[in-house]
Design a protein around this motif. Structure first.
Motif, PDB file in Angstrom:
ATOM      1  N   GLU A  32      25.733  -3.676   2.221  1.00 59.62           N
ATOM      2  CA  GLU A  32      25.274  -4.982   1.730  1.00 59.62           C
ATOM      3  C   GLU A  32      23.753  -5.079   1.765  1.00 59.62           C
ATOM      4  OE1 GLU A  32      29.119  -7.790   2.945  1.00 59.62           O
ATOM      5  OE2 GLU A  32      27.438  -7.596   4.330  1.00 59.62           O
ATOM      6  N   GLY A  60      32.770  -1.252  -1.971  1.00 59.17           N
ATOM      7  CA  GLY A  60      33.189  -2.653  -2.113  1.00 59.17           C
ATOM      8  C   GLY A  60      32.117  -3.633  -1.701  1.00 59.17           C
ATOM      9  N   HIS A  61      31.089  -3.142  -0.999  1.00 57.13           N
ATOM     10  CA  HIS A  61      30.034  -4.051  -0.523  1.00 57.13           C
ATOM     11  C   HIS A  61      28.641  -3.563  -0.937  1.00 57.13           C
ATOM     12  CE1 HIS A  61      33.489  -4.992   2.029  1.00 57.13           C
ATOM     13  NE2 HIS A  61      32.982  -6.184   2.117  1.00 57.13           N
ATOM     14  N   HIS A  88      25.121  -3.057  -2.550  1.00 50.43           N
ATOM     15  CA  HIS A  88      24.045  -4.043  -2.806  1.00 50.43           C
ATOM     16  C   HIS A  88      23.923  -4.329  -4.301  1.00 50.43           C
ATOM     17  CE1 HIS A  88      20.203  -6.019  -2.048  1.00 50.43           C
ATOM     18  NE2 HIS A  88      19.717  -5.335  -3.064  1.00 50.43           N
ATOM     19  N   VAL A 100      29.797  -1.575   6.157  1.00 55.81           N
ATOM     20  CA  VAL A 100      29.871  -2.731   5.258  1.00 55.81           C
ATOM     21  C   VAL A 100      28.536  -3.477   5.260  1.00 55.81           C
ATOM     22  CG1 VAL A 100      30.922  -5.019   4.992  1.00 55.81           C
ATOM     23  CG2 VAL A 100      32.371  -3.016   5.379  1.00 55.81           C
ATOM     24  N   ARG A 101      28.014  -3.719   6.443  1.00 56.72           N
ATOM     25  CA  ARG A 101      26.767  -4.487   6.558  1.00 56.72           C
ATOM     26  C   ARG A 101      25.569  -3.686   6.037  1.00 56.72           C
ATOM     27  NH1 ARG A 101      26.318  -6.636  12.387  1.00 56.72           N
ATOM     28  NH2 ARG A 101      24.966  -8.185  11.436  1.00 56.72           N
ATOM     29  N   LEU A 118      34.874   1.271   1.558  1.00 51.34           N
ATOM     30  CA  LEU A 118      34.254   0.082   2.166  1.00 51.34           C
ATOM     31  C   LEU A 118      32.815  -0.099   1.658  1.00 51.34           C
ATOM     32  CD1 LEU A 118      35.531   0.469   5.830  1.00 51.34           C
ATOM     33  CD2 LEU A 118      36.018  -1.488   4.322  1.00 51.34           C
ATOM     34  N   ARG A 135      32.879  -1.010  10.433  1.00 55.52           N
ATOM     35  CA  ARG A 135      32.237  -2.332  10.462  1.00 55.52           C
ATOM     36  C   ARG A 135      30.774  -2.248  10.024  1.00 55.52           C
ATOM     37  NH1 ARG A 135      29.091  -5.447  13.660  1.00 55.52           N
ATOM     38  NH2 ARG A 135      28.791  -3.803  15.196  1.00 55.52           N
TER      39      ARG A 135
END
Length: 221
Positions: free
Chosen positions: A187, A218-219, A221, A183-184, A215, A180
Motif C-alpha cells: 500500500e 491486491g494492495h 499502490h 499488505v501495508r 496479497l 500482514r
C-alpha cells in the motif's frame, strides 16, 4: 504500477540442501542472496562462490545484496558472475556513480540499499543511475527480525519521489516481511519483497510465495 515480485532470501534456507531449497521456491520471481562480511554488519554469510552455486541451480534472476565494507571493489565480481541485480549499500559505497556505470557495463541492474536510519535525501541524486532502491525494513545483519513500522512512511516518500520523476524504479524492501506487513508495504508503494522466514519456515514454501504475491498485488499502490 509494475507487478509485485517475491524474492525469497536464501539466508533462511537450509544451506546443507541448497539445491532442494531453491527448488521449493521455483515459482518465485527472483532469489535474494545476502553477502555479509562481519564488518559492515555483525554477521558473516555468502560470497562469490555461494552466488555461483545459486546461479548454477536456478533459472530465476538472482539479486545479490552486498552488506560489505568495500562494495566498490567487489560488486563487479557479482555482475560478472551473472547476477541480474547487484545491490550495494549507499553508506559503504565510496564512488556510487562510477560503480553504477561499471555494473551496468557488465550487464547487471544496479541496486542501492539504505539502512533504516539513512534518509532518502542521501540517495536522491543517484536515483537516475539505479534500477532498484532497497529500503531495509530491519537493521541489516540477521534474518527473522520484526518489521520496523516507521519504514512505511519512508517507503511512501520514496514512491512519491520516484513518481514525481516519472521513473520506472523498483522499490524493494527487506526485513520482517509477513502476510500482514506485505499488505501495508505494498500500500505504501513497495513492489519487490524479500521474504525469508515467511517463505522458508512455511511447510509449503511455494504456496507461501504465491500467497504473499497475491496479497501484495491486491494492495498495490
Amino acid at each position: 504500477m509494475t507487478q509485485p515480485a517475491i524474492h525469497p532470501s536464501i539466508l533462511n534456507a537450509d544451506q546443507a540442501h541448497l539445491g532442494a531449497e531453491l527448488e521449493r521456491v521455483r515459482n518465485a520471481d527472483g532469489l535474494h542472496v545476502d553477502v555479509m562480511d562481519n564488518h559492515f554488519v555483525p554477521n558473516q554469510f555468502g560470497g562469490p562462490s555461494l552466488v555461483q552455486t545459486v546461479l548454477a541451480h536456478t533459472d530465476l534472476p538472482v539479486d545479490a545484496h552486498l552488506m560489505i565494507t568495500e562494495p566498490d571493489r567487489w560488486a563487479t565480481v557479482y555482475a560478472e558472475a551473472g547476477c541480474a541485480v547487484v545491490t550495494t549499500h549507499l553508506e559503504a559505497t565510496a564512488a556510487p556513480f562510477r560503480l553504477a556505470k561499471e555494473i551496468h557495463r557488465l550487464g547487471a541492474g544496479v541496486g542501492l540499499a539504505l539502512r533504516p536510519a539513512t534518509p532518502l535525501t542521501a540517495v536522491e541524486p543517484l536515483l537516475p543511475e539505479i534500477d532498484l532502491l532497497l529500503l531495509m525494513t530491519v537493521e541489516p545483519g540477521f534474518g527473522g527480525q520484526s518489521f520496523l513500522e516507521p519504514m512505511l512512511a519512508k517507503i511512501a516518500a520514496a514512491r512519491r519521489l520516484v513518481g514525481e520523476r516519472g521513473q520506472q524504479l523498483r522499490i524493494q524492501i527487506d526485513g520482517g516481511v509477513t502476510e500482514r506487513t506485505i499488505v501495508r508495504a505494498a500500500e505504501a508503494g513497495a513492489d519487490v519483497f524479500v521474504a525469508g522466514s515467511a517463505v522458508y519456515r512455511a511447510d509449503d514454501a511455494a504456496a507461501a510465495v504465491a500467497t504473499l504475491r497475491e496479497l501484495a498485488a491486491g494492495h498495490a499502490h
